[in-house]
Design a protein around this motif. Structure first.
Motif, PDB file in Angstrom:
ATOM      1  N   PRO A  93      13.202  -7.316  -0.599  1.00  0.00           N
ATOM      2  CA  PRO A  93      13.288  -6.152  -1.482  1.00  0.00           C
ATOM      3  C   PRO A  93      14.398  -6.319  -2.519  1.00  0.00           C
ATOM      4  CG  PRO A  93      13.089  -5.436   0.791  1.00  0.00           C
ATOM      5  CD  PRO A  93      13.232  -6.934   0.832  1.00  0.00           C
ATOM      6  N   GLU A  94      15.506  -6.918  -2.117  1.00  0.00           N
ATOM      7  CA  GLU A  94      16.634  -7.103  -3.050  1.00  0.00           C
ATOM      8  C   GLU A  94      16.239  -8.051  -4.182  1.00  0.00           C
ATOM      9  OE1 GLU A  94      16.858  -7.316   0.295  1.00  0.00           O
ATOM     10  OE2 GLU A  94      17.821  -5.356   0.515  1.00  0.00           O
ATOM     11  N   GLN A  95      15.458  -9.075  -3.845  1.00  0.00           N
ATOM     12  CA  GLN A  95      15.013  -9.999  -4.897  1.00  0.00           C
ATOM     13  C   GLN A  95      14.014  -9.313  -5.830  1.00  0.00           C
ATOM     14  OE1 GLN A  95      13.822 -13.117  -2.173  1.00  0.00           O
ATOM     15  NE2 GLN A  95      15.577 -14.388  -2.747  1.00  0.00           N
TER      16      GLN A  95
ATOM     17  N   LEU B 235      13.990  -6.188  -6.543  1.00  0.00           N
ATOM     18  CA  LEU B 235      14.810  -5.289  -7.370  1.00  0.00           C
ATOM     19  C   LEU B 235      15.534  -6.080  -8.466  1.00  0.00           C
ATOM     20  CD1 LEU B 235      16.066  -2.442  -7.850  1.00  0.00           C
ATOM     21  CD2 LEU B 235      17.888  -3.121  -6.268  1.00  0.00           C
ATOM     22  N   ALA B 236      16.057  -7.249  -8.115  1.00  0.00           N
ATOM     23  CA  ALA B 236      16.759  -8.076  -9.112  1.00  0.00           C
ATOM     24  C   ALA B 236      15.793  -8.489 -10.219  1.00  0.00           C
ATOM     25  CB  ALA B 236      17.360  -9.304  -8.437  1.00  0.00           C
ATOM     26  N   LEU B 237      14.565  -8.832  -9.857  1.00  0.00           N
ATOM     27  CA  LEU B 237      13.567  -9.202 -10.864  1.00  0.00           C
ATOM     28  C   LEU B 237      13.224  -8.003 -11.747  1.00  0.00           C
ATOM     29  CD1 LEU B 237      11.188 -11.409  -8.666  1.00  0.00           C
ATOM     30  CD2 LEU B 237      12.776 -12.217 -10.421  1.00  0.00           C
ATOM     31  N   LEU B 238      13.106  -6.826 -11.118  1.00  0.00           N
ATOM     32  CA  LEU B 238      12.808  -5.610 -11.880  1.00  0.00           C
ATOM     33  C   LEU B 238      13.920  -5.340 -12.896  1.00  0.00           C
ATOM     34  CD1 LEU B 238      11.135  -3.000 -12.336  1.00  0.00           C
ATOM     35  CD2 LEU B 238      12.403  -1.964 -10.450  1.00  0.00           C
ATOM     36  N   LYS B 239      15.169  -5.449 -12.449  1.00  0.00           N
ATOM     37  CA  LYS B 239      16.301  -5.210 -13.365  1.00  0.00           C
ATOM     38  C   LYS B 239      16.300  -6.228 -14.497  1.00  0.00           C
ATOM     39  CE  LYS B 239      19.564  -2.938 -10.296  1.00  0.00           C
ATOM     40  NZ  LYS B 239      20.672  -3.119  -9.346  1.00  0.00           N
ATOM     41  N   ALA B 240      16.020  -7.485 -14.152  1.00  0.00           N
ATOM     42  CA  ALA B 240      15.980  -8.534 -15.182  1.00  0.00           C
ATOM     43  C   ALA B 240      14.861  -8.230 -16.174  1.00  0.00           C
ATOM     44  CB  ALA B 240      15.768  -9.901 -14.530  1.00  0.00           C
ATOM     45  N   GLY B 241      13.746  -7.718 -15.679  1.00  0.00           N
ATOM     46  CA  GLY B 241      12.594  -7.414 -16.539  1.00  0.00           C
ATOM     47  C   GLY B 241      12.876  -6.250 -17.473  1.00  0.00           C
ATOM     48  N   ILE B 242      13.514  -5.218 -16.958  1.00  0.00           N
ATOM     49  CA  ILE B 242      13.801  -4.040 -17.780  1.00  0.00           C
ATOM     50  C   ILE B 242      14.879  -4.355 -18.819  1.00  0.00           C
ATOM     51  CG2 ILE B 242      14.808  -1.716 -17.753  1.00  0.00           C
ATOM     52  CD1 ILE B 242      13.391  -1.219 -15.099  1.00  0.00           C
ATOM     53  N   GLY B 243      15.880  -5.126 -18.398  1.00  0.00           N
ATOM     54  CA  GLY B 243      16.964  -5.447 -19.337  1.00  0.00           C
ATOM     55  C   GLY B 243      17.557  -4.183 -19.925  1.00  0.00           C
ATOM     56  N   ASP B 244      17.617  -4.128 -21.272  1.00  0.00           N
ATOM     57  CA  ASP B 244      18.196  -2.932 -21.896  1.00  0.00           C
ATOM     58  C   ASP B 244      17.118  -2.046 -22.534  1.00  0.00           C
ATOM     59  OD1 ASP B 244      17.409  -4.458 -24.003  1.00  0.00           O
ATOM     60  OD2 ASP B 244      19.381  -4.601 -24.960  1.00  0.00           O
ATOM     61  N   THR B 245      15.888  -2.103 -22.010  1.00  0.00           N
ATOM     62  CA  THR B 245      14.804  -1.292 -22.585  1.00  0.00           C
ATOM     63  C   THR B 245      15.141   0.194 -22.506  1.00  0.00           C
ATOM     64  OG1 THR B 245      13.278  -2.933 -21.701  1.00  0.00           O
ATOM     65  CG2 THR B 245      12.307  -0.899 -22.549  1.00  0.00           C
ATOM     66  N   PRO B 246      15.180   0.876 -23.664  1.00  0.00           N
ATOM     67  CA  PRO B 246      15.553   2.290 -23.634  1.00  0.00           C
ATOM     68  C   PRO B 246      14.564   3.117 -22.813  1.00  0.00           C
ATOM     69  CG  PRO B 246      15.513   1.444 -25.892  1.00  0.00           C
ATOM     70  CD  PRO B 246      14.911   0.383 -25.014  1.00  0.00           C
ATOM     71  N   GLY B 247      15.094   4.007 -21.994  1.00  0.00           N
ATOM     72  CA  GLY B 247      14.252   4.963 -21.269  1.00  0.00           C
ATOM     73  C   GLY B 247      13.696   4.479 -19.944  1.00  0.00           C
ATOM     74  N   LEU B 248      13.812   3.179 -19.660  1.00  0.00           N
ATOM     75  CA  LEU B 248      13.323   2.676 -18.378  1.00  0.00           C
ATOM     76  C   LEU B 248      14.507   2.437 -17.444  1.00  0.00           C
ATOM     77  CD1 LEU B 248      10.601   0.004 -19.305  1.00  0.00           C
ATOM     78  CD2 LEU B 248      10.433   2.512 -19.306  1.00  0.00           C
ATOM     79  N   VAL B 249      14.399   2.892 -16.200  1.00  0.00           N
ATOM     80  CA  VAL B 249      15.481   2.640 -15.243  1.00  0.00           C
ATOM     81  C   VAL B 249      14.927   2.041 -13.957  1.00  0.00           C
ATOM     82  CG1 VAL B 249      17.251   4.296 -15.959  1.00  0.00           C
ATOM     83  CG2 VAL B 249      15.370   5.098 -14.560  1.00  0.00           C
ATOM     84  N   ALA B 250      15.648   1.025 -13.461  1.00  0.00           N
ATOM     85  CA  ALA B 250      15.315   0.450 -12.153  1.00  0.00           C
ATOM     86  C   ALA B 250      15.984   1.341 -11.116  1.00  0.00           C
ATOM     87  CB  ALA B 250      15.841  -0.975 -12.057  1.00  0.00           C
ATOM     88  N   ASP B 251      15.182   1.957 -10.271  1.00  0.00           N
ATOM     89  CA  ASP B 251      15.690   2.962  -9.332  1.00  0.00           C
ATOM     90  C   ASP B 251      15.487   2.420  -7.912  1.00  0.00           C
ATOM     91  OD1 ASP B 251      15.863   5.121  -7.581  1.00  0.00           O
ATOM     92  OD2 ASP B 251      15.038   6.560  -9.009  1.00  0.00           O
TER      93      ASP B 251
ATOM     94  N   LEU C  13      14.621   1.593  -1.545  1.00  0.00           N
ATOM     95  CA  LEU C  13      15.202   0.472  -0.798  1.00  0.00           C
ATOM     96  C   LEU C  13      16.386   0.936   0.039  1.00  0.00           C
ATOM     97  CD1 LEU C  13      15.080  -2.405  -3.439  1.00  0.00           C
ATOM     98  CD2 LEU C  13      13.307  -1.567  -1.907  1.00  0.00           C
ATOM     99  N   ARG C  14      16.964   2.072  -0.355  1.00  0.00           N
ATOM    100  CA  ARG C  14      18.107   2.600   0.397  1.00  0.00           C
ATOM    101  C   ARG C  14      17.647   3.497   1.536  1.00  0.00           C
ATOM    102  NH1 ARG C  14      20.438   5.877  -3.102  1.00  0.00           N
ATOM    103  NH2 ARG C  14      19.690   5.215  -5.131  1.00  0.00           N
ATOM    104  N   ARG C  15      16.332   3.792   1.573  1.00  0.00           N
ATOM    105  CA  ARG C  15      15.803   4.690   2.605  1.00  0.00           C
ATOM    106  C   ARG C  15      15.177   3.864   3.719  1.00  0.00           C
ATOM    107  NH1 ARG C  15      12.553   8.355  -0.948  1.00  0.00           N
ATOM    108  NH2 ARG C  15      10.723   7.299  -0.200  1.00  0.00           N
ATOM    109  N   ASP C  16      15.363   4.287   4.960  1.00  0.00           N
ATOM    110  CA  ASP C  16      14.731   3.568   6.071  1.00  0.00           C
ATOM    111  C   ASP C  16      13.271   3.976   6.195  1.00  0.00           C
ATOM    112  OD1 ASP C  16      16.992   2.210   6.776  1.00  0.00           O
ATOM    113  OD2 ASP C  16      17.685   3.782   8.158  1.00  0.00           O
ATOM    114  N   GLY C  17      12.499   3.118   6.818  1.00  0.00           N
ATOM    115  CA  GLY C  17      11.109   3.468   7.119  1.00  0.00           C
ATOM    116  C   GLY C  17      10.189   3.257   5.947  1.00  0.00           C
ATOM    117  N   PRO C  18       8.929   3.666   6.110  1.00  0.00           N
ATOM    118  CA  PRO C  18       7.934   3.429   5.056  1.00  0.00           C
ATOM    119  C   PRO C  18       8.282   4.186   3.779  1.00  0.00           C
ATOM    120  CG  PRO C  18       6.939   4.488   7.006  1.00  0.00           C
ATOM    121  CD  PRO C  18       8.411   4.402   7.246  1.00  0.00           C
ATOM    122  N   SER C  19       7.819   3.647   2.642  1.00  0.00           N
ATOM    123  CA  SER C  19       8.103   4.273   1.358  1.00  0.00           C
ATOM    124  C   SER C  19       6.965   5.228   1.011  1.00  0.00           C
ATOM    125  CB  SER C  19       8.177   3.202   0.268  1.00  0.00           C
ATOM    126  OG  SER C  19       9.077   2.186   0.618  1.00  0.00           O
ATOM    127  N   TYR C  20       7.165   6.493   1.228  1.00  0.00           N
ATOM    128  CA  TYR C  20       6.141   7.463   0.858  1.00  0.00           C
ATOM    129  C   TYR C  20       6.516   8.104  -0.480  1.00  0.00           C
ATOM    130  CZ  TYR C  20       4.441   7.222   5.684  1.00  0.00           C
ATOM    131  OH  TYR C  20       3.929   6.803   6.880  1.00  0.00           O
TER     132      TYR C  20
END
Ligand code: ATP
Length: 219
Positions: free
Chosen positions: A56-58, A60-76, A80-87
């Motif tokens: 998951p960390e990798q 996320l790192a790819l997502l951040k690299a992809g977004i770069g400084d694109t206005p209005g987009l945020v890697a959130d 990944l900080r929550r345990d269990g399935p992602s609902y």
């Protein structure tokens, strides 16, 4: 000062890896809906698919690299900080609490993900927290199965202004200008075969993949 309520979008996914199909759609949906921000949220343990190939960390790192400084987009990274399935319903609940009741909260998904929506955790509750905007994706044009038609019945609007009348509860189908037939599956397949992914992902994503040796077939 802007008088209208804030407009916040959420685009969840596995992003395994992020590609230009995701990113161009994100930029165009941000523009089409006049969003203040679009949260791009990688899932920790996608409930409906197998284990992703990289951590998951990798992703996320790819997502951040992809977004770069694109206005209005945020890697959130909240899922990944929550345990269990992602609902998604839990994520929407959190965003609604953070942004308040008047904010227009919009969950954005591609047509393929939409077709599986009735298999999600408590799909009917989504509309209490957010609008749903489905974006067309090349290669996916199946007509809706009956339970899905039922789920969105009486919620459909045909333009953005109508969607933004209230904070949540409506459904809009959007055809964005650039529809790209790019999938993460295709990118993983090419990398596993030692082939290049140039112009399928942004250069910083390609560089990170190469640098870390991600998605290579291990003997
Ligand atoms: P995979 O091939 O591994 O299933 P994917 O390319 O579909 O991955 P996901 O991370 O599963 O990518 O997608 C996240 C969200 O982005 C989903 O709502 C999906 O429908 C949407 N999406 C993915 N690729 C595109 C694309 N090329 N155009 C429009 N929407 C897309």
């Amino acid at each position: 000062m802007r008088q209208q309520a804030q407009r916040i979008g959420m685009l969840g996914g596995t992003f395994d890896p992020i590609h230009l199909g995701h990113l161009r759609s994100a930029v165009e949906v941000h523009e089409a809906l006049s969003l203040d921000q679009l949260h791009m949220i990688p899932a920790q343990q996608p409930p409906l698919r197998g284990q992703p190939q990289v951590s998951p960390e990798q992703r996320l790192a790819l997502l951040k690299a992809g977004i770069g400084d694109t206005p209005g987009l945020v890697a959130d990274d909240r899922e990944l900080r929550r345990d269990g399935p992602s609902y998604s319903i839990d994520t929407l609940t959190e965003l609604r609490t953070e942004y308040g009741e008047q904010t227009r909260l919009i969950m954005v998904i591609g047509h393929d993900a939409f077709m599986r929506l009735t298999h999600w955790h408590q799909p009917e509750r989504l509309f209490a927290f957010a609008h749903l905007v489905v974006i067309a994706r090349p290669g996916y044009s199946d007509s809706l199965p009956a339970p899905l038609t039922e789920l969105v019945a009486h919620r459909e609007v045909d333009n953005v202004a109508a969607l933004m009348q209230r904070p949540s509860g409506s459904f809009l189908s959007l055809e964005l200008p650039s529809r790209m037939a790019i999938s993460a599956t295709y990118i993983r397949e090419r990398l596993a075969q030692g082939k290049n992914v140039r112009y399928l992902v942004p250069p910083p994503v390609e560089q990170t993949i190469t640098h870390l040796g991600l998605y290579q077939k291990r003997e």
